[in-house]
Design an enzyme around this catalytic site. Structure first.
Site, PDB file in Angstrom:
ATOM      1  N   HIS A   8      -8.615   2.031  -0.318  1.00 57.05           N
ATOM      2  CA  HIS A   8      -9.154   2.122  -1.680  1.00 57.05           C
ATOM      3  C   HIS A   8      -9.169   0.747  -2.329  1.00 57.05           C
ATOM      4  O   HIS A   8      -8.330  -0.099  -2.036  1.00 57.05           O
ATOM      5  CB  HIS A   8      -8.346   3.107  -2.527  1.00 57.05           C
ATOM      6  CG  HIS A   8      -6.865   2.849  -2.522  1.00 57.05           C
ATOM      7  ND1 HIS A   8      -6.057   3.255  -1.488  1.00 57.05           N
ATOM      8  CD2 HIS A   8      -6.068   2.221  -3.411  1.00 57.05           C
ATOM      9  CE1 HIS A   8      -4.806   2.884  -1.737  1.00 57.05           C
ATOM     10  NE2 HIS A   8      -4.787   2.240  -2.898  1.00 57.05           N
TER      11      HIS A   8
ATOM     12  N   GLN B  87       0.846  -1.207   0.000  1.00 58.24           N
ATOM     13  CA  GLN B  87       0.000   0.000   0.000  1.00 58.24           C
ATOM     14  C   GLN B  87       0.881   1.256   0.000  1.00 58.24           C
ATOM     15  O   GLN B  87       1.815   1.356   0.801  1.00 58.24           O
ATOM     16  CB  GLN B  87      -0.911  -0.012   1.236  1.00 58.24           C
ATOM     17  CG  GLN B  87      -1.937   1.112   1.250  1.00 58.24           C
ATOM     18  CD  GLN B  87      -2.903   0.997   2.435  1.00 58.24           C
ATOM     19  OE1 GLN B  87      -2.750   0.101   3.287  1.00 58.24           O
ATOM     20  NE2 GLN B  87      -3.866   1.886   2.491  1.00 58.24           N
TER      21      GLN B  87
END
Ligand code: 5GP
Ligand code: ZN
Length: 115
Positions: A102, A96
């Site tokens: 998301h 990430q």
């Protein structure tokens, strides 16, 4: 609702940073990834600043379900006809980069740049 004024996705959701937003409602936005891995690559992002999946509680179940359920609808709207990947990179070892939760949706004809 929590917002982090230093977070790039909070700034996109707030309209402070321009992006190609093509879907929005009171809980989530969707916009095209700036460095697409596939012919179609967009992100589904909650308006609330939630850094990772570990930061989600039971009260986020509806939001998480909505984000995943939106993936096929928005994929179809964006012209994806032959399948797609749904990816959530989570935490440092999960790759990430932006610590605002998301969902990546990637599709379109292969070969892809990455993935
Ligand atoms: P992660 O590695 O955190 O799962 O993915 C973050 C994604 O956000 C990357 O694919 C990256 O290209 C995308 N991204 C980072 N900054 C921006 C930006 O300012 N605008 C857009 N549209 N995408 C961004
Ligand atoms: Zn944020």
């Amino acid at each position: 609702m929590t917002i982090d004024p230093d977070c790039i996705f909070c700034k996109i959701a707030g309209g402070e940073i321009p992006s190609k937003i093509f879907y929005q409602d009171d809980e989530v936005i969707a916009f095209h990834d700036i460095r697409p891995h596939a012919p179609v690559h967009f992100l589904i992002v909650p308006r609330e600043h939630i850094p990772t999946l570990q930061d989600c509680g039971e009260h986020h179940q509806g939001l998480l379900g909505k984000m995943v359920a939106l993936a096929p609808k928005l994929a179809a709207e964006q012209g994806i006809t032959n399948g797609f990947r749904v990816v959530v990179n989570n935490g440092q070892d999960g790759g990430q980069e932006v610590f605002h939760l998301h969902v990546h949706v990637m599709g379109g004809p292969r070969p892809w740049k990455i993935g």
